[in-house]
Design an enzyme around this catalytic site. Structure first.
Site, PDB file in Angstrom:
ATOM      1  N   GLN A  69       0.766  -1.252   0.000  1.00 17.90           N
ATOM      2  CA  GLN A  69       0.000   0.000   0.000  1.00 17.90           C
ATOM      3  C   GLN A  69       0.798   1.303   0.000  1.00 17.90           C
ATOM      4  O   GLN A  69       0.467   2.240  -0.753  1.00 17.90           O
ATOM      5  CB  GLN A  69      -0.948   0.024   1.218  1.00 17.90           C
ATOM      6  CG  GLN A  69      -1.863   1.219   1.215  1.00 17.90           C
ATOM      7  CD  GLN A  69      -2.779   1.343   2.418  1.00 17.90           C
ATOM      8  OE1 GLN A  69      -3.322   2.402   2.658  1.00 17.90           O
ATOM      9  NE2 GLN A  69      -2.979   0.289   3.178  1.00 17.90           N
ATOM     10  N   GLU A 191       1.276  -1.248   8.211  1.00 25.32           N
ATOM     11  CA  GLU A 191       0.485  -0.103   8.675  1.00 25.32           C
ATOM     12  C   GLU A 191       0.386   0.054  10.201  1.00 25.32           C
ATOM     13  O   GLU A 191       0.794   1.058  10.766  1.00 25.32           O
ATOM     14  CB  GLU A 191      -0.930  -0.234   8.080  1.00 25.32           C
ATOM     15  CG  GLU A 191      -1.967   0.730   8.634  1.00 25.32           C
ATOM     16  CD  GLU A 191      -1.709   2.163   8.223  1.00 25.32           C
ATOM     17  OE1 GLU A 191      -1.409   2.394   7.037  1.00 25.32           O
ATOM     18  OE2 GLU A 191      -1.810   3.065   9.083  1.00 25.32           O
ATOM     19  N   ASP A 220       0.597   3.832   5.952  1.00 32.43           N
ATOM     20  CA  ASP A 220       0.856   3.482   4.555  1.00 32.43           C
ATOM     21  C   ASP A 220       0.551   4.648   3.614  1.00 32.43           C
ATOM     22  O   ASP A 220       1.436   5.217   2.987  1.00 32.43           O
ATOM     23  CB  ASP A 220      -0.023   2.288   4.148  1.00 32.43           C
ATOM     24  CG  ASP A 220       0.592   0.983   4.609  1.00 32.43           C
ATOM     25  OD1 ASP A 220       1.808   0.933   4.813  1.00 32.43           O
ATOM     26  OD2 ASP A 220      -0.148   0.003   4.753  1.00 32.43           O
ATOM     27  N   GLY A 299      -7.917  20.683  19.296  1.00 37.06           N
ATOM     28  CA  GLY A 299      -7.567  22.087  19.461  1.00 37.06           C
ATOM     29  C   GLY A 299      -8.202  22.719  20.683  1.00 37.06           C
ATOM     30  O   GLY A 299      -8.685  22.052  21.591  1.00 37.06           O
ATOM     31  N   GLY A 300      -8.205  24.016  20.699  1.00 41.56           N
ATOM     32  CA  GLY A 300      -8.764  24.743  21.830  1.00 41.56           C
ATOM     33  C   GLY A 300     -10.287  24.860  21.754  1.00 41.56           C
ATOM     34  O   GLY A 300     -10.904  25.511  22.599  1.00 41.56           O
TER      35      GLY A 300
HETATM   36  N1  CAO Z   1      11.550 -10.241  -9.540  1.00 39.08           N
HETATM   37  C1  CAO Z   1      12.175 -11.044  -8.664  1.00 39.08           C
HETATM   38  N2  CAO Z   1      12.140 -10.853  -7.337  1.00 39.08           N
HETATM   39  C2  CAO Z   1      11.421  -9.806  -6.893  1.00 39.08           C
HETATM   40  C3  CAO Z   1      10.747  -8.925  -7.751  1.00 39.08           C
HETATM   41  C4  CAO Z   1      10.839  -9.180  -9.135  1.00 39.08           C
HETATM   42  N3  CAO Z   1      10.238  -8.396 -10.020  1.00 39.08           N
HETATM   43  N4  CAO Z   1      10.131  -7.979  -7.011  1.00 39.08           N
HETATM   44  C5  CAO Z   1      10.418  -8.250  -5.743  1.00 39.08           C
HETATM   45  N5  CAO Z   1      11.195  -9.356  -5.666  1.00 39.08           N
HETATM   46  C6  CAO Z   1      11.757  -9.970  -4.465  1.00 39.08           C
HETATM   47  C7  CAO Z   1      12.755  -9.053  -3.798  1.00 39.08           C
HETATM   48  O1  CAO Z   1      13.995  -9.125  -4.437  1.00 39.08           O
HETATM   49  C8  CAO Z   1      12.750  -9.625  -2.400  1.00 39.08           C
HETATM   50  O2  CAO Z   1      13.542 -10.799  -2.362  1.00 39.08           O
HETATM   51  P1  CAO Z   1      14.757 -11.057  -1.322  1.00 39.08           P
HETATM   52  O3  CAO Z   1      14.173 -10.908   0.036  1.00 39.08           O
HETATM   53  O4  CAO Z   1      15.195 -12.439  -1.654  1.00 39.08           O
HETATM   54  O5  CAO Z   1      15.793 -10.046  -1.541  1.00 39.08           O
HETATM   55  C9  CAO Z   1      11.266  -9.991  -2.241  1.00 39.08           C
HETATM   56  O6  CAO Z   1      10.735 -10.159  -3.529  1.00 39.08           O
HETATM   57  C10 CAO Z   1      10.382  -8.862  -1.680  1.00 39.08           C
HETATM   58  O7  CAO Z   1      10.745  -8.614  -0.563  1.00 39.08           O
HETATM   59  P2  CAO Z   1      10.031  -7.904   0.663  1.00 39.08           P
HETATM   60  O8  CAO Z   1      10.858  -8.393   1.801  1.00 39.08           O
HETATM   61  O9  CAO Z   1       9.933  -6.472   0.442  1.00 39.08           O
HETATM   62  O10 CAO Z   1       8.546  -8.521   0.727  1.00 39.08           O
HETATM   63  P3  CAO Z   1       7.781  -9.102   1.980  1.00 39.08           P
HETATM   64  O11 CAO Z   1       6.469  -9.516   1.453  1.00 39.08           O
HETATM   65  O12 CAO Z   1       8.548 -10.135   2.702  1.00 39.08           O
HETATM   66  O13 CAO Z   1       7.621  -7.848   2.980  1.00 39.08           O
HETATM   67  C11 CAO Z   1       6.874  -5.659   3.590  1.00 39.08           C
HETATM   68  C12 CAO Z   1       6.616  -6.907   2.752  1.00 39.08           C
HETATM   69  C13 CAO Z   1       5.824  -4.647   3.232  1.00 39.08           C
HETATM   70  C14 CAO Z   1       6.756  -5.996   5.077  1.00 39.08           C
HETATM   71  C15 CAO Z   1       8.280  -5.098   3.304  1.00 39.08           C
HETATM   72  O14 CAO Z   1       8.404  -4.937   1.921  1.00 39.08           O
HETATM   73  C16 CAO Z   1       8.600  -3.803   3.993  1.00 39.08           C
HETATM   74  O15 CAO Z   1       8.858  -3.754   5.189  1.00 39.08           O
HETATM   75  N6  CAO Z   1       8.582  -2.678   3.237  1.00 39.08           N
HETATM   76  C17 CAO Z   1       8.952  -1.374   3.721  1.00 39.08           C
HETATM   77  C18 CAO Z   1       7.880  -0.792   4.556  1.00 39.08           C
HETATM   78  C19 CAO Z   1       6.573  -0.697   3.829  1.00 39.08           C
HETATM   79  O16 CAO Z   1       6.434  -0.139   2.780  1.00 39.08           O
HETATM   80  N7  CAO Z   1       5.536  -1.200   4.478  1.00 39.08           N
HETATM   81  C20 CAO Z   1       4.195  -0.978   4.012  1.00 39.08           C
HETATM   82  C21 CAO Z   1       3.557  -2.153   3.551  1.00 39.08           C
HETATM   83  S1  CAO Z   1       1.850  -1.842   3.308  1.00 39.08           S
HETATM   84  O17 CAO Z   1       1.153  -2.187   4.771  1.00 39.08           O
END
Ligand code: CAO
Length: 478
Positions: A69, A191, A220, A299-300
């Site tokens: 998001q 979030e 988010d 606020g106030g």
């Molecule tokens: N081709 C191949 N691999 C891909 C890709 C693509 N096109 N796009 C993404 N990937 C891979 C990445 O390389 C990564 O792999 P590795 O961990 O092996 O390096 C993985 O997909 C994505 O990783 P992620 O860790 O970001 O995804 P997740 O689902 O485990 O975590 C989230 C999700 C949101 C917790 C994390 O991305 C995060 O903390 N983001 C920053 C904060 C944020 O934006 N949070 C808001 C989320 S909305 O509530």
């Protein structure tokens, strides 16, 4: 971008004139640029009617590596304003939200569709060498890369800042992370974690209850908004410096920015009780930290949520009512307490503070005799600030929100018609461009051809390499 074109035509013009005489060239160029630039470096005001001079961000190309998001909110807004947003998705799966909270079988979820409108989708496996080659080509041609992967994921792909900056020194790299540098910088964040870590949850809810998260996605979507602002500022600076920069928005910081009035109150606490909190009137002592304040207004001008007709069966039959000081006299007249206008126990805001609970109980007695909309109509006649508690059903049906483009109905080839939130930022010369979200990889060929200039045979070769498709599933051992 457009600047390049301008440069080219300037060069071509200069070449033609050079045939006549060098001096003339200088004079002509000076005269022409003065005419075009209107003396302040900006083009002369467009003669086109407002709304017909393109969109604010026409010509801006975004490499959108966002998911879930926070990041998608940012890039969707930029797309609404005219940016060409190329959403890079993992082949086969795409943004994880495509399949989350699905309401229509096999159709992209509303979670995805409402956050990815007006974008184009290309599937690229960033872990495939050919896929990385294409990504590098996109980095060369785009203006901004936006991502919100977990900390370190972009680097692990090989897309470090150093690499991106070397490939395209003009590129802006914009990231959302859960936390900024510090003890939690490596943590993944969603979030509600941000709402808690940013100070919002500890100050939301009722004093007697546990901390509460809010329905508004301030972690988010709130951080996505901050990021969009950072990108715009970086683009503006790039006009002067010619180089890109990193833009980082931590969700904790974004939430704290939105909860700044509570940090204000934290500091006020050291100088005495927070007199506008109803806790003060109730004689409950304050502790060391800002307490939860229920529905007290920040606020106030004290406010509270009061019941309206039908509250017994309708969970949203309520009105937010503010006892704004300048209209106190009108409030007293309308609710039938004219003596409160002059009674020293009620006449001044200071005198009323300890009695807010009782005052709102009296106001509620009155509002319970009418619907929230009738109450709204009545109080507004006297300029008394108040607002109905609108359910999402009422918002979805509200025609004025449709008329302004804040709620938009779009048509999707698989799921059919759905509502989305259009651009809440209204620009008078840039009508919002709200289109349905793309199917997974819908624009892969189009982007390879039109943006990167690949020929049909090259596209076939790229496809055969496996860089754009999901790797074959490993067979399970028998
Ligand atoms: N081709 C191949 N691999 C891909 C890709 C693509 N096109 N796009 C993404 N990937 C891979 C990445 O390389 C990564 O792999 P590795 O961990 O092996 O390096 C993985 O997909 C994505 O990783 P992620 O860790 O970001 O995804 P997740 O689902 O485990 O975590 C989230 C999700 C949101 C917790 C994390 O991305 C995060 O903390 N983001 C920053 C904060 C944020 O934006 N949070 C808001 C989320 S909305 O509530």
């Amino acid at each position: 971008m457009a600047k390049k074109k301008q440069k080219k035509s300037k060069k071509a013009r200069a070449k033609a004139v050079a045939k006549k005489s060098a001096r003339k060239v200088v004079k002509l160029a000076a005269r022409k640029s003065a005419k075009k630039a209107n003396g302040n470096g900006l083009p002369r005001p467009s003669g086109k009617p407002y709304g017909q001079a393109g969109r604010a961000l026409d010509g801006l190309r975004i490499l959108d590596f966002t998911h879930v998001q926070s990041g998608p909110t940012c890039t969707q807004l930029l797309a609404y304003m005219g940016a060409d947003v190329l959403k890079v998705e993992r082949p086969g799966a795409g943004d994880i939200t495509r399949g989350q909270l699905r309401d229509v079988p096999n159709a992209d979820s509303l979670y995805f569709t409402m956050l990815n409108g007006s974008k184009r989708s290309i599937t690229i496996d960033s872990k495939h060498p050919k896929g990385m080659e294409i990504l590098n080509r996109l980095i060369e041609t785009c203006d901004v890369l936006v991502e919100n992967f977990a900390p370190g994921a972009l680097d692990r792909m090989g897309l470090t800042w150093e690499h991106i900056h070397k490939t395209n020194p003009r590129m802006i790299v914009a990231s959302v992370k859960g936390f900024g540098p510090g003890p939690y910088e490596d943590c993944k964040v969603y979030e509600n974690v941000a709402q808690c870590a940013g100070g919002a949850a500890s100050t939301t809810g009722f004093r007697e209850g546990p901390p509460l998260v809010t329905g508004a996605q301030i972690g988010d979507s709130g951080t996505g908004l901050h990021l969009a602002l950072g990108i715009m500022a970086a683009l503006y600076q790039r006009n002067r410096t010619g180089r890109g920069q990193k833009v980082l928005c931590a969700m904790q910081d974004g939430v704290l920015n939105l909860a700044r009035v509570k940090l204000r109150d934290q500091q006020r606490l050291t100088h005495g009780p927070l007199t506008e909190y109803s806790q003060y009137g109730e004689g409950v002592p304050f502790g060391a930290a800002v307490p939860r304040a229920g529905n007290d207004s920040g606020g106030g001008q004290p406010g509270w949520i009061v019941k309206c007709k039908g509250w017994e069966n309708d969970p949203d039959a309520y009105l937010y009512f503010i006892t704004q000081a300048p209209v106190w006299g009108a409030i007293c007249d309308v609710i039938g307490e004219p003596t409160w206008k002059t009674d020293p126990e009620y006449a001044t805001p200071k005198a009323r503070l300890p009695k807010l609970k009782q005052i709102f109980a009296r106001i509620e007695q009155f509002t319970m005799t009418m619907t929230k909309f009738e109450a709204m109509d009545l109080f507004n006649k006297y300029d008394i600030p108040c607002g109905p508690i609108l359910s999402m059903k009422e918002i979805a049906e509200e025609q004025s929100l449709r008329a302004t483009g804040t709620v938009v109905e779009v048509d999707h080839p698989i799921r059919g018609k759905y509502l989305t939130v259009g651009n809440p930022i209204k620009l008078s010369d840039s009508p919002a461009d709200v289109r349905r979200s793309p199917l997974l990889g819908e624009h892969t060929d189009e982007i390879l051809k039109d943006v990167l200039g690949f020929k049909a045979a090259e596209i076939t070769e790229i496809k055969n390499s496996g860089a754009l498709s999901a790797p074959p599933k490993k067979e399970k051992a028998a």
